[in-house]
Structure formats: C-alpha cells, structure tokens
Design a protein around this motif. Structure first.
Motif, mmCIF file in Angstrom:
data_model
loop_
_atom_site.group_PDB
_atom_site.id
_atom_site.type_symbol
_atom_site.label_atom_id
_atom_site.label_comp_id
_atom_site.label_asym_id
_atom_site.label_seq_id
_atom_site.Cartn_x
_atom_site.Cartn_y
_atom_site.Cartn_z
ATOM 1 N N ASP A 63 0.847 -1.174 0.000
ATOM 2 C CA ASP A 63 0.000 0.000 0.000
ATOM 3 C C ASP A 63 0.894 1.239 0.000
ATOM 4 O OD1 ASP A 63 -1.601 2.266 1.112
ATOM 5 O OD2 ASP A 63 -3.164 0.745 1.131
ATOM 6 N N ASP A 116 -0.252 4.398 -0.137
ATOM 7 C CA ASP A 116 -1.007 5.579 0.282
ATOM 8 C C ASP A 116 -0.352 6.244 1.485
ATOM 9 O OD1 ASP A 116 -3.191 5.163 -1.609
ATOM 10 O OD2 ASP A 116 -3.739 3.454 -0.356
ATOM 11 N N ASN A 147 -1.263 8.019 4.675
ATOM 12 C CA ASN A 147 -2.501 8.157 5.450
ATOM 13 C C ASN A 147 -2.515 9.482 6.209
ATOM 14 O OD1 ASN A 147 -4.974 6.563 6.069
ATOM 15 N ND2 ASN A 147 -4.394 7.141 8.139
ATOM 16 N N SER A 148 -2.810 10.536 5.483
ATOM 17 C CA SER A 148 -2.777 11.879 6.066
ATOM 18 C C SER A 148 -4.094 12.273 6.718
ATOM 19 C CB SER A 148 -2.412 12.900 4.985
ATOM 20 O OG SER A 148 -3.260 12.757 3.858
ATOM 21 N N ASN A 187 -9.695 8.362 7.876
ATOM 22 C CA ASN A 187 -9.773 7.511 6.696
ATOM 23 C C ASN A 187 -10.373 6.151 7.072
ATOM 24 O OD1 ASN A 187 -9.164 5.903 4.374
ATOM 25 N ND2 ASN A 187 -7.512 7.327 3.870
ATOM 26 N N ILE A 227 -8.078 2.967 4.663
ATOM 27 C CA ILE A 227 -6.625 2.792 4.578
ATOM 28 C C ILE A 227 -6.043 2.616 5.980
ATOM 29 C CG2 ILE A 227 -4.443 3.701 3.738
ATOM 30 C CD1 ILE A 227 -6.442 2.892 1.543
ATOM 31 N N SER A 239 -1.441 1.766 5.484
ATOM 32 C CA SER A 239 -0.401 2.707 5.066
ATOM 33 C C SER A 239 0.793 2.600 5.997
ATOM 34 C CB SER A 239 -0.967 4.129 5.106
ATOM 35 O OG SER A 239 0.060 5.104 5.064
ATOM 36 N N SER A 281 2.048 8.677 7.732
ATOM 37 C CA SER A 281 1.525 9.953 7.244
ATOM 38 C C SER A 281 2.649 10.828 6.705
ATOM 39 C CB SER A 281 0.792 10.698 8.361
ATOM 40 O OG SER A 281 1.681 10.998 9.430
ATOM 41 N N GLY A 283 -5.025 8.168 0.618
ATOM 42 C CA GLY A 283 -4.765 8.413 2.028
ATOM 43 C C GLY A 283 -5.490 9.588 2.646
ATOM 44 N N ASP A 284 -6.065 10.452 1.831
ATOM 45 C CA ASP A 284 -6.733 11.632 2.377
ATOM 46 C C ASP A 284 -8.239 11.572 2.191
ATOM 47 O OD1 ASP A 284 -6.780 14.112 3.705
ATOM 48 O OD2 ASP A 284 -6.824 15.206 1.809
ATOM 49 N N ASP A 307 1.280 12.680 -1.969
ATOM 50 C CA ASP A 307 0.847 11.373 -2.463
ATOM 51 C C ASP A 307 1.769 10.777 -3.515
ATOM 52 O OD1 ASP A 307 -1.876 11.278 -1.094
ATOM 53 O OD2 ASP A 307 -1.987 13.167 -2.173
#
Length: 580
Positions: free
Chosen positions: A182, A184, A186-187, A191, A194, A198, A201, A238-239, A262
């Motif tokens: 993955d 992504d 993860n911000s 979420n 995800i 992830s 972040s 991730g967002d 990203d």
C-alpha cells in the motif's frame, strides 16, 4: 511443463540468457518485451488478447470443483472451465464466503496448478496479502503485522525481508502477483479504508518503506521465488473520508500538494522497478474536473502516471465491482473507458463475458485500436516473463511455509513496532503488569491471545471481553473485575469513534488500578483517553499480542515510534515514542 509451443519456449530461453535486464534496485529502465512475448502476442486472436487484460475471481477450492457460483456468474461449472471459456490473463484468490478459494497451502498449490493447466497462456495468479488487516491467507503462512507496524519500526531492511518472505511463500502456492504494498500516505486520521494499511503519514517514510517492499517482493528478474508487486492506490487514497468500496470519495488536493505528498511513494515504487500499480476509485477535481474516478481518468492515468511519473509498467484497476467506479457508467462501459484512460489490467469485472465482449466490440467499432490492446497485452506478458512466470512450471504439492526462521523474522518486526506512547506512572517501565491481571476490551480472539501470552510469563490473567461498543452492563462487569486484580490491560480498536470504548477506559482508570491501554489497530485511539499508559501495536494479530506481552514483562525494550501524527484532545507528533 505448461503447454507453450516449442518456438516460444526456445525464444524464452534465449531471451532470458541474453536480454539486458536491470537490477531490481536500479531506477526503472523498462526492458524491451522479449521475443517470446512479442511472438506470443502475434499468434493471438483479438479475443485472446482482450482476455489477457482481465483478472477474474472464480468460485471454489479446486480447479474441477463444481460450484453454483460459477454457473451463476460465468455459465460454467468449475474454475477450470471459467479459464478455458474466457481465457483471462489472471485469476485472483479470496478467502471469504463469496469466493472461498483458500483452505490449506497444499490445497492452494493444487488449485494454482489446476488453473494453469487449463490455460493456454500462463495465468497471473494474484491475491491481496498486504499482511496486517488485509491478509487473505492466514497461518501456517508467516504472518507479519502489516505496513504501519513496519513504519513504526523504521527498519527498511526489515520491510524488505518481510516482503521477501511473503513473496517466497506466495510463490510456493503458485501465486505470482501480490496486490501490495500500500503506497497511500494516510494523512487523514478519519480515513475509513486505509489507516494501518499505510506505512505512514510522512511521505518520505512511506516512500522508503514502499521501495523496500517492492525490492523484497520482486527480488530479482526471472526469480521463481518472487512475485510482482502492485503499489496502490494511485493517485493516493490516504486523504479520503469515505470508502471507495461503497461510495466515490473526493480528494481535494491541489496538484502541488499531490506532488509533495501522495506522489512520493509512487515515485519510489517506480524507481525500485515495481511491476504494477493499482488505481483508486476516487475523484481528484484539481487534476480531472470531469468527475470521473481516477481509474477511468486519462488525466490521472496517462497524464500523471504515464507522462509525469514516466511509468511504463502494468497499470491495474482496483476491483471493478466496487461502488466507487460504478456510479457514472454501466459495467460494459467501464473496461473500455479504463483502457482509454491508460489502464492495462482490468480486475474483477462484474460480468466477465460482457466486459470482454464490450472491449472486443469497441475495437471492431474503431473506438479502441488493436494497437492499443497490443500495448497492454505486451506489458502484461512482459510482467509475467520478468517474474519467471512465462513459461510456468507446476509448484510442489507440499509448499514450505511458516518455517521457524521466518516466524522469528515476523516476531522481530512486531517487537520493533510496539510504541509506548505514554507511561506516566511508570507502569510499563517498572513491569507492574504481573501477578493477577485483567485483560479486557475489544476482541475475543485478541484478548484471549494476550492473556495466553501473559500466562506463559507467570501472570494470572482474567479475561472480560467487552467488544466494540460495550453497554453499561459490560462496562460495569469489567470495572468490577478490576477490583480483584493488581493491574488492567484494556484493548481498544477505533476508540476515537466509539464513545462506549472511551467510557470503558475512563471507568477503569477511575477504579484506581494501574491501567495499560493498548490500541490494537489505528494508533489514533491514544489521543482520546487519559490512561496512565498507552501502547500502540498497529495490529491485533497473535504476533503483535506476543510483542505486547514481551514489552509488559520487560523481555523486550520498546523502540517503536509513531509513524503518523496523532491529533485529538491529547495529541502526539509523528516520531513520538518512549524507550528505555
């Protein structure tokens, strides 16, 4: 040996010994398609070439199992007949009641051999073995705690080793493509899809770990112990605050923000030579204002991925059965639009026959060129060749998995991941979780696993399971049980979204007993309670519970650090973690 022509096999041997193939560690100069691949494409009909672009599910645990799901979805009885009739390029395995392909390693290996025997062209056999919360094949395969646990451990070599072990075990089952890692970032702590899938972040940390796992999965070219990796979900899931399985999420990043956040893990995956990249069913209005999901968006797939990032490997869709890609178009239109956007592999169309027919019809009508189809078929077959899956050989009937050295590597990853976020009263540092202990909170299997491991270290644990949303009676029962023990360990999962779980932790703290709270999935739980001690494990698997017991007993010194920013009433920054 697979039924390939003598000419093709000879060409494959020549190509494998003479082609200048790059190291998996080098920046990606895409190798040309070997002569074996181009010869194979020239000998295919249009229908066969189109079939190569599809990856389908099948129903059943053996190639010749008669299953009503195959009759319903494909008009045939067995998985082998699905392959023979539709000639897909790949098959994906699942372990749920809908498809039910997975039981034992020996059974999976036999299924793979049977499906390959039914296919004229070697199949890509794939699954989602990210580890952690997305794991299709459980024990006896080696079980690692997942991406965010690796991010917390911050050991690039461990991430590569974990992927290498997973690749070897999947390949032993006949699986040649893993839809991982993955990529992504993860911000968004909210979420829903995800999270711990992830690595982080932090785009740079995520990029480092993604590249390491690509190297681990793919190892070296032509290796029969490697699998094709698939970095996902491009351009970045991730967002999001919505789940693309059930809706079409929107990501409101600017192009500049996308490049800074990203894009970084995908750039790293491409530099590491990733064989495939999976698209996301998300909208990004700043990149494509049309409202199309990224999977069907030419500005995203061709503009960003192909042109800006320079990627010429295989692009595969996320499942075409998901709601995120089905809101604007019919199931027959979707594969055609995806190919127009620049995609190569089409994963799990709702109706495989209709999807193949729609693409063939689009070519015959001039809507898609056969040259465009050939371009994708060459990418798919080149990927099979580079991972040593073209030609294909049967896998042994008794796969070697879950060996002691591999299990020890998984335990090491889990040990490094445990993050002591808070220890105000020195409960963890002083080893005060001993003697009579209450283990309570989320997860019947997880609380039992932790209690078993504490018992093995001389403790006398009592288990009170309260679940995801405990009622007043359950909370009162746990608090009552706390009165008769020396310490409490309470497990949480999604506590930040579950007021009843927060109430449970707060009531246990108010009992006056030493309380260690353990976030067994997303670490965001730690910001929402004033427990004297907080641990984050990023996984609720047995290997993670063993690590918790090791830390609480003083066997292992905690070294994990938060791989994400944790906002909330009691916030903690990226990189925070106590050690001694």
């Amino acid at each position: 040996m697979h039924r390939l022509s003598r000419t093709l096999l000879t060409a494959a041997v020549v190509a494998s010994s003479t082609a200048a193939l790059p190291s998996a560690h080098a920046a990606r100069p895409e190798p040309p398609a070997p002569q074996s691949v181009t010869s194979l494409v020239r000998g295919m009909s249009l229908e066969e070439k189109v079939g190569q672009l599809f990856v389908t599910y099948v129903h059943g645990q053996s190639a010749d199992e008669v299953h009503p799901g195959n009759l319903r979805d494909f008009g045939v009885d067995t998985p082998a007949q699905v392959v023979t009739r539709y000639r897909p390029g790949g098959v994906i395995y699942f372990n749920n009641s809908s498809y039910d392909n997975i039981d034992t390693p020996a059974q999976i290996a036999a299924l793979s051999n049977g499906l390959q025997q039914a296919s004229r062209v070697p199949l890509t056999i794939s699954t989602d073995q990210e580890m952690g919360i997305v794991t299709r094949i459980g024990p006896p395969l080696t079980q690692f705690p997942g991406s965010m646990a690796l991010g917390a451990g911050r050991d690039e070599r461990a991430a590569e080793r974990a992927a290498s072990v997973t690749a070897r075990e999947l390949r032993a089952l006949g699986i040649t493509q893993n839809f991982a890692p993955d990529a992504d970032v993860n911000s968004n702590p909210a979420n829903p899809v995800i999270g711990v899938r992830s690595f982080s972040s932090d785009p740079d940390l995520a990029a480092t770990m993604v590249a390491a796992q690509v190297r681990g999965y793919q190892q070296r070219h032509l290796s029969r112990t490697a699998v094709s990796a698939a970095a996902k979900h491009f351009p970045g899931h991730g967002d999001t605050a919505d789940d693309s399985h059930t809706s079409l999420p929107t990501v409101d990043r600017t192009v500049e923000q996308w490049r800074e956040v990203d894009a970084k893990p995908f750039r790293a995956a491409i530099a590491a030579g990733v064989d495939s990249i999976m698209t996301a069913h998300i909208r990004m209005p700043a990149i494509d204002p049309s409202g199309e999901p990224a999977t069907l968006s030419k500005p995203v797939v061709t503009g960003l991925l192909r042109e800006e990032l320079g990627y010429d490997g295989v692009v595969i869709t996320d499942s075409l059965a998901m709601a995120g890609v089905r809101q604007l178009h019919t199931d027959a239109e979707i594969p055609v639009l995806a190919l127009k956007a620049g995609v190569d592999q089409l994963l799990m169309p709702v109706k495989l026959g209709e999807a193949i027919d729609a693409v063939v019809a689009a070519v015959r009508a001039g809507e898609l060129s056969e040259r465009r189809i050939d371009q994708s078929v060459l990418r798919v077959l080149r990927m099979k060749f580079l991972r040593g899956a073209l030609p294909v050989w049967p896998v042994p009937p008794n796969p070697v998995v879950g060996t002691p050295d591999r299990l020890a590597q998984a335990q090491e990853v889990a040990d490094r991941a445990v993050t002591v976020v808070r220890d105000d009263a020195g409960v963890v540092r002083a080893g005060r979780v001993s003697g009579s202990v209450l283990v309570t909170g989320w997860g019947e299997t997880t609380t039992a696993a932790l209690a078993e491991r504490l018992r093995a270290r001389g403790a006398t644990p009592q288990v009170v399971v309260t679940g995801s949303a405990p009622n007043e009676q359950q909370i009162a029962g746990a608090v009552s049980a706390a009165g008769g023990v020396g310490a409490v360990v309470v497990l949480t999962n999604a506590l930040s979204r579950q007021p009843a779980q927060r109430a449970l932790v707060d009531r246990l703290v108010a009992s006056g007993k030493p309380v260690v709270a353990v976030a067994v999935q997303n670490p965001y739980d730690v910001a929402h309670s004033n427990a004297q001690a907080w641990l984050a494990t990023y996984s609720y698997g047995a290997v993670a519970m063993e690590s918790v017991a090791r830390v609480l007993s003083g066997e292992v010194r905690p070294v994990g650090r938060l791989p994400v920013d944790v906002p909330g009433p009691v916030a903690y920054p990226l990189g925070h973690g106590l050690s001694w």
